[in-house]
Design a protein around this motif. Sequence first.
Motif, PDB file in Angstrom:
ATOM      1  N   HIS A 119       0.841   5.179  -0.032  1.00  0.00           N
ATOM      2  CA  HIS A 119       1.866   4.593   1.219  1.00  0.00           C
ATOM      3  C   HIS A 119       2.093   3.137   0.898  1.00  0.00           C
ATOM      4  O   HIS A 119       1.846   2.313   0.187  1.00  0.00           O
ATOM      5  CB  HIS A 119       0.533   4.928   2.259  1.00  0.00           C
ATOM      6  CG  HIS A 119      -0.581   3.939   2.238  1.00  0.00           C
ATOM      7  ND1 HIS A 119      -1.638   4.136   1.714  1.00  0.00           N
ATOM      8  CD2 HIS A 119      -0.653   2.868   2.922  1.00  0.00           C
ATOM      9  CE1 HIS A 119      -2.372   3.060   1.926  1.00  0.00           C
ATOM     10  NE2 HIS A 119      -1.943   2.346   2.757  1.00  0.00           N
ATOM     11  N   ASP A 121       2.393  -0.024   4.095  1.00  0.00           N
ATOM     12  CA  ASP A 121       1.562  -0.165   5.442  1.00  0.00           C
ATOM     13  C   ASP A 121       2.807  -0.145   6.460  1.00  0.00           C
ATOM     14  O   ASP A 121       3.931  -0.755   6.412  1.00  0.00           O
ATOM     15  CB  ASP A 121       0.894  -1.483   5.557  1.00  0.00           C
ATOM     16  CG  ASP A 121      -0.302  -1.578   4.545  1.00  0.00           C
ATOM     17  OD1 ASP A 121      -0.653  -0.252   4.305  1.00  0.00           O
ATOM     18  OD2 ASP A 121      -0.732  -2.481   4.113  1.00  0.00           O
ATOM     19  N   HIS A 271       1.297   1.384  -2.252  1.00  0.00           N
ATOM     20  CA  HIS A 271      -0.171   1.146  -2.742  1.00  0.00           C
ATOM     21  C   HIS A 271      -1.230   2.420  -2.297  1.00  0.00           C
ATOM     22  O   HIS A 271      -0.766   3.175  -1.532  1.00  0.00           O
ATOM     23  CB  HIS A 271      -0.999  -0.216  -2.504  1.00  0.00           C
ATOM     24  CG  HIS A 271      -1.086  -0.180  -0.993  1.00  0.00           C
ATOM     25  ND1 HIS A 271       0.169  -0.632   0.056  1.00  0.00           N
ATOM     26  CD2 HIS A 271      -2.045  -0.107  -0.108  1.00  0.00           C
ATOM     27  CE1 HIS A 271      -0.157  -0.636   1.077  1.00  0.00           C
ATOM     28  NE2 HIS A 271      -1.454  -0.469   1.421  1.00  0.00           N
ATOM     29  N   ARG A 287      -8.218  -6.909   6.349  1.00  0.00           N
ATOM     30  CA  ARG A 287      -6.586  -7.022   6.370  1.00  0.00           C
ATOM     31  C   ARG A 287      -5.791  -7.731   7.372  1.00  0.00           C
ATOM     32  O   ARG A 287      -6.128  -7.425   8.545  1.00  0.00           O
ATOM     33  CB  ARG A 287      -5.968  -5.607   5.835  1.00  0.00           C
ATOM     34  CG  ARG A 287      -4.449  -5.553   5.593  1.00  0.00           C
ATOM     35  CD  ARG A 287      -3.931  -4.148   5.481  1.00  0.00           C
ATOM     36  NE  ARG A 287      -3.259  -4.035   6.823  1.00  0.00           N
ATOM     37  CZ  ARG A 287      -2.782  -2.765   6.888  1.00  0.00           C
ATOM     38  NH1 ARG A 287      -3.059  -1.765   5.972  1.00  0.00           N
ATOM     39  NH2 ARG A 287      -2.046  -2.313   8.062  1.00  0.00           N
TER      40      ARG A 287
HETATM   41 MN    MN Z   1      -2.542   0.342   3.159  1.00  0.00          MN
END
Ligand code: MN
Length: 303
Positions: A119, A121, A271, A287
């Motif tokens: 995917h 983000d 990623h 994150r």
């Molecule tokens: Mn991600």
Amino acid sequence: MVTGAKDLTPIELNRLHPVIGTEVRGFSIADPGDGDRIDEIKRAWLEHPVLVFREQPICDTDQIRFARHFGELEIHPSLAHQASGHPEIYRVSNVDEAGNILPDKSNEWLYLNLTWLWHSDSTFREIPSKGSILHGIEILKNGGDTLFANMQAAYEHLDDQTKARLEGLTVIHSHDHIISLSSELSRRQDQGEYTELPPVSHPLARAHPETGQRSLFLSPHTMVAIEQLPDPEGRALLDRLIEHATQNRFVYRHRWREHDVIMWDNRCTMHMVTPFDNQAQRRIMHRTTIVGDRAPIPASGMT
Ligand code: MN
Ligand code: OGA
């Protein structure tokens, strides 16, 4: 305290893979120095969409301060994964804030488990994220590597006929699609609490807003269908592109060390996390996610 430029070591870049993944040496995220140093990182990031910083024992506040140099920060739609003190921190962790491993069948784990799929983000947003910065706080001895694919290199290596075929094609992306990919979670009445987000449409091939470089825009996580093609033809094209884009020649595998920080450009990469035993070991990553500047530009819109 900000260190004077004269005391700072030069920033060095070291490629970890021929097309993606570059280690940055001589830079401290907690104490980056003046604006010129940040500008150097910005320039490096445009050329190297996945930057790896080693040995950065930062706290959440350091991470947020650093991330803000690159733009506003997103608040993740999954409420359960926000850090209680800092909503800008998305907790990518199989452990709750009290330190307990999340039960295998909990909503929180089932949702996070979907990061094991390829995917990019925030593709469920009308303006997807510009980039993400991930700090490895507790890492694993085995598994839990993160793979990054360079979608510019993947686009460049398509044959001309396929490139022409992608022109004008758009894809519906939806946050609900993430949940539908877990058979367990999708069956539930209570699937967790999420900010509501309507489906959006994005080009299948895009141009980078800063460099103009073209890339495939894939995020299997959220991609529902190609708008102009009926299924199964549309699905078959997406599957073929995903397979093409995730070949080893376009992919860097990151084996985490404690306090690595990775900063990736969501506008030209994908990623995924490699599987690990989520009940035996703790994996804690924090994150920050940088808000995008504009909606994705179709590749054909760039001359
Ligand atoms: Mn991600
Ligand atoms: C993310 C993600 C990567 C990882 O943080 O966006 O997909 O290594 N996770 O956990």
